[in-house]
Design an enzyme around this catalytic site. Structure first.
Site, PDB file in Angstrom:
ATOM      1  NE  ARG A  56     -32.485  23.346 -28.080  1.00  0.00           N
ATOM      2  CZ  ARG A  56     -32.848  23.400 -26.796  1.00  0.00           C
ATOM      3  NH1 ARG A  56     -33.873  22.685 -26.361  1.00  0.00           N
ATOM      4  NH2 ARG A  56     -32.198  24.178 -25.959  1.00  0.00           N
TER       5      ARG A  56
ATOM      6  NE  ARG B 260     -36.392  27.367 -24.812  1.00  0.00           N
ATOM      7  CZ  ARG B 260     -35.571  26.387 -24.518  1.00  0.00           C
ATOM      8  NH1 ARG B 260     -34.553  26.145 -25.306  1.00  0.00           N
ATOM      9  NH2 ARG B 260     -35.766  25.665 -23.457  1.00  0.00           N
TER      10      ARG B 260
ATOM     11  N   GLY C 252     -20.838  14.477 -23.949  1.00  0.00           N
ATOM     12  CA  GLY C 252     -22.133  15.014 -23.531  1.00  0.00           C
ATOM     13  C   GLY C 252     -23.198  13.961 -23.776  1.00  0.00           C
TER      14      GLY C 252
ATOM     15  N   GLY D 278     -16.360  13.940 -27.672  1.00  0.00           N
ATOM     16  CA  GLY D 278     -17.446  14.487 -26.870  1.00  0.00           C
ATOM     17  C   GLY D 278     -18.037  13.431 -25.962  1.00  0.00           C
TER      18      GLY D 278
END
Ligand code: FAD
Ligand code: FES
Lengths: 644, 247
Positions: A442, A337, A42, A40
């Site tokens: 989150r 959220r 990212g 990865g």
């Protein structure tokens, strides 16, 4: 099996410091003798690979992207949190810690979250030093905005391209190490298995996506920073190539998968238009700072709007229901959220939705434009408005934007301890791929923070602790475990190519996605979950029999890549459903309809479910075993979350 | 809507390629260009035929993965968009649309519309960074940066590295890409210590990769999805000259 979190003793403020002191060190001259694999590139992977190389380790870094700079982190728009308290508005490490634990609905590990808040400030310093062009005030100092779930302004941002700029910072640090020959970087390489020797992670198997060559790589430790699995829903805001394969292959090798059912549905996405749609586009949640969310009070008005007989601009103020402001006066449009998403679903279920499909609510900038002027709004959000215009062919300045929740992030992931090591020794997991810091939900701008915290400031320490206390012999490419893993990968590739059925890979992915969205999406109930549990094995069987993957294994074959990923998504989907079924409470992004308050808010059951659910692989065709890591809260009092 | 695609098909690097025609039938006008390709590919796959290979990832114009030359223009018709941001409403019923890969010596074709842009990464490796190890930083607000400088640096840093600039240029020059990174870092105080060495190293690598020279025709700016300005190229030239004179 016992899951040991390895959280150090002592008061929470001292844990990380004392742990860093107690961790064994690798002598500088010995570091170069250690090889570490990082999968990865990212935020988590690039920062980890660069930082470990700076320390002197020899790093092999893999990505399926064509360049390290294109990892999915690049797409993050809104910002990154840090407890800098530059605004003098009462922020502190403690408050960020508290907000994150509360925002996660008390399903995360306190000690990990506290550390995250602690190192958050260092991240901003590091990024600025790398040249990340964060937004600034006229005096030349850094600017902040507020984000959902917090009452302080602690979010740093670079226009609407925060992820891009942070990733470019990490990517450039990584490129510097590639240049210095400390990192060997392999792009367009997909990891397809983990190699275990004597129970320890000692390597990986990859497929070169251009030549098709399957190869093995060995090392002293393996770090997965392979991102989230939101694409199990087919439609999500994730990039097209995000997948669970790396994590899933590790799971099959013994790494526990924790809280797979915790998925985040983001409230501000552009609504779905049709069957052909390949992905959903997120409008940064920062828009909720100035945009007001509403639907008409009357069903009839919504209906007229849907039929294009009425314009939203003609709905008078007293005909509008600003439902978030009404129900949550203190947080208003900035509720977390999960709360915002569920409320949007609720008003649409009542028939008051506004998109043609009925699945949409307004995000209206009329009042903000009146208050601040068009120029100010353009300066803040211009690129987001442009994006909205491109996709919908409508101007958000002239007509309220239409939004609807969409799958966005996965809190679940491979189980890790305080050192970010999975239960497989030597296998570390960073960023969205692990389960650690966000509990059941989150908060906005916290994923970038976590990815960089893990990569820049946690793994460089904990990897040393592991390597210094594990002196294992080198593993050669002729080791039986290596050969075995290679053979497994080749056999799997051949099997996918051999089916030669009648349907394209996407067909199965779409079917799986629909099922997951309906039965294991924004709201879940026992009956639906049980149906899904019965249907997924049928889908798997159909996939194996009827998929058609044209082409060969020995060249660039995108259908083959997708097929392997979809096969793993099907297995993961099944586990998610099982996890959701098992968790008979509502918490954060996991809303079980059977467990809600009278007002329709999520109702936790701390007595029975205050734990991490970690699932252990038991073999094909067998149900995973559930292990529970109890969560104890010594510093934050468990309360029913309220944003009223 | 119905259109016909003329697509560059090339099985592998160093093998000859040619155009092939594909009908794209019953495409919803609201679909994006890449969704149209998905529909065509799904049809091909269900018939057991190899799909058209093309790259994409974020599908929202930020990762720089996608890139097709459409009817002769990198990223197709439209201003300031990437291929993934192009919608079928830009085309008419019955159109024949030509799809080609980026064509440049430094970007070899891997298959069909997929090219290798690793040359860009190597240019960054040569010096497109600020050398600061993790942990070395001072407090972020200890170093104020004038808003104007910071904004200009951000304008340049917005480059997504897609390579459309190279594909648009008749010389296949990478000057816009290189100048964007050089500008981003040269405009910031943090970038000063390596300002001179950086530009020289990046230009050297750029030449080594086989990118062509800039002859000031600004096609790169015209096709850049992020509207990176050619003013950056002027800055790059200045920086390079100064570096050569002063070091
Ligand atoms: C549209 C969008 C906007 C967002 N905005 C924000 C925001 O404003 N603030 C915030 O905090 N968070 C935001 N997020 C979330 C955040 O961007 C991600 O959670 C975070 O960037 C993940 O970083 P990562 O390093 O863990 O993984 P990623 O960036 O996903 O990287 C994964 C890497 O692993 C590689 N990889 C994966 N599998 C394999 C394999 N099998 N073999 C080889 N390589 C593999 C990939 O190539 C890639 O390099 C947003 C997310 C989305 C989708
Ligand atoms: S796919 Fe990311 S820019 Fe087009």
């Amino acid at each position: 099996m016992e899951l040991r979190s390895n959280v150090p003793d002592g008061p929470i403020e001292k844990k990380w410091d004392s742990h860093r002191f107690n961790l064994k060190l690798v002598n500088p001259a010995n570091k170069r003798k250690h090889t570490v694999i990082v999968v990865g590139t990212g935020l988590a992977g690039a920062s980890a690979a660069a930082s470990m190389a700076e320390l002197g380790y020899h790093v092999l870094n893999f990505t399926h992207n064509d360049s390290a700079r294109r990892a999915h982190s690049i797409a993050a728009q809104g910002g990154i949190n840090a407890a800098k308290n530059y605004q003098n508005d009462g922020d502190s490490v403690w408050r960020l810690f508290y907000d994150t634990v509360k925002g996660g609905d008390y399903r995360s590990r306190e000690a990990n979250v506290y550390r995250l808040a602690q190192v958050s400030a260092n991240i901003i310093d590091q990024c600025v030093a790398q040249g990340v062009p964060f937004a600034r005030e006229y005096g030349g100092l850094l600017s902040n905005r507020s984000f959902g779930g917090a009452q302080v302004s602690r979010t740093f941002y670079a226009r609407g391209q925060t992820g891009q700029q942070l990733l470019l910072g990490a990517y450039q640090a990584l490129m510097r190490q590639v240049h210095a020959k400390k990192v060997k970087l392999f792009t367009r390489h997909e990891m397809l298995d983990v190699i275990l020797v004597d129970g320890q992670a000692r390597g990986i198997v990859t497929r070169d996506m251009v030549s098709g060559k399957v190869e093995s790589w060995t090392a002293d430790a393996v770090v997965l920073a392979t991102g989230g699995y939101g694409n199990v829903f087919f439609l999500s805001t994730n990039a097209m190539n995000c997948n669970v394969t790396a994590a899933w292959r590790a799971h099959r090798r013994g790494a526990c998968f924790a809280n797979p059912c915790y998925t985040q549905i983001h409230p501000t996405c552009i609504p779905v238009k049709g069957e052909y749609q390949s992905k959903l586009t997120l409008m940064s949640e920062s828009l909720r700072n100035d945009g007001r969310v509403w639907v008409p009070k009357e069903k009839a008005v919504s209906e007229a709007i849907r039929k294009n007989q009425k314009s939203p601009n003609d709905v008078p103020d007293d005909g509008r229901d600003y439902f978030l402001e009404r129900r949550y006066p203190s947080f208003g449009n900035l509720v977390p959220r999960d709360v915002a998403s569920r409320n949007a679903k609720m008003v649409c279920d009542e028939g008051r939705g506004v998109a043609v499909s009925g699945l949409g609510v307004y995000l209206d900038f009329r009042d903000a434009i009146k208050r601040d002027g068009l120029d100010v709004i353009k300066e803040k959000y211009g690129n987001l408005f442009d994006m909205y215009h491109e996709i919908t062919n409508e101007s958000g300045y002239e007509r309220p934007m239409m939004i609807y929740p969409a799958v966005h992030y996965t809190m679940g992931g491979l189980w890790v301890d305080y050192n970010l090591m999975s239960n497989v020794p030597g296998l570390f997991v960073l960023g969205e791929a692990n389960f650690s810091d966000h509990g059941a939900n989150r908060l906005g701008a916290s994923a970038l923070m976590q990815g960089l915290a893990d990569g820049y400031f946690v793994i460089p320490y904990t990897i040393g602790g592991y390597l210094a206390s594990n002196k294992a012999a080198k593993v050669g490419n002729d080791h039986a475990a290596v050969k075995d893993a290679m053979a497994g990968v080749n056999a799997r590739v051949d099997k996918l190519l051999a089916a030669k059925g009648k349907r394209p890979v996407d067909h199965f992915h779409r079917e799986l996605g629909k099922m997951m969205w309906e039965k294991c999406g924004m709201a879940r109930n026992e009956a639906g979950l049980k149906e899904a549990l019965a249907e997924i094995p049928k889908l798997r069987e159909e996939f194996q029999r009827d998929v058609n993957v044209p082409g060969s294994a020995s060249s660039l074959n995108q259908a083959l890549e997708r097929a392997g990923r979809v096969a793993d998504f099907i297995d993961l989907g099944e586990l998610m459903v099982r996890d959701a079924l098992e968790r008979r409470e509502s918490c954060g992004g996991h809303f079980r309809e059977e467990s809600q308050t009278e007002e329709g808010e999520a109702k936790r059951d701390d007595e029975n479910f205050c734990h991490v659910a970690a699932w252990e692989w038991k073999g094909d065709g067998q149900a995973q075993t559930l292990h529970k890591e109890p969560l104890t809260f010594e510093n934050v009092k468990l309360t029913q979350r309220s944003y009223k | 809507m119905n259109v016909t695609l003329r697509v560059w098909k090339q099985p592998a690097p160093n093998q000859p390629g040619r155009f092939e025609s594909y009908p794209a039938k019953d495409i919803p006008a609201e679909a994006s260009f890449l969704e149209m390709l998905d529909i065509v590919n799904n049809q091909l796959e269900s018939e057991g035929k190899e799909p058209i290979a093309f790259d994409s990832d974020c599908r929202e114009g930020i990762c720089g993965t996608c890139g097709i030359v459409i009817d002769g223009r990198p990223h197709g018709p439209g201003k300031a968009i990437t291929t993934c941001q192009l919608y079928m409403r830009a085309f008419n019923e019955g159109d024949t649309i030509t799809l080609e890969p980026w064509r440049a010596k430094a970007f070899p074709v891997l298959k069909d519309l997929v090219v290798d842009r690793a040359a860009f990464d190597r240019v960054i490796q040569a010096g497109g960074y600020i050398s600061i190890n993790t942990g070395n930083a001072c407090d972020a607000n200890a170093l104020p940066v004038a808003k104007l400088d910071s904004d200009r640096a951000m304008d340049a840093a917005a480059c997504i590295g897609c390579g459309a600039c190279v594909a648009a240029c008749k010389n296949a020059s990478a000057m816009l890409f290189v100048s964007a990174k050089v500008s981003h870092l040269a405009l910031l105080p943090q970038g000063q210590p390596e300002r001179r060495t950086r530009v020289v190293a990046m230009i050297e690598q750029m030449d080594k990769e086989g990118f062509g020279n800039c002859t000031n025709e600004s096609e790169c700016e015209a096709e850049c999805p992020k509207e990176i300005s050619v003013a950056n190229i002027a800055r790059l030239n200045r920086e390079f000259l100064l570096a050569k004179l002063l070091t």
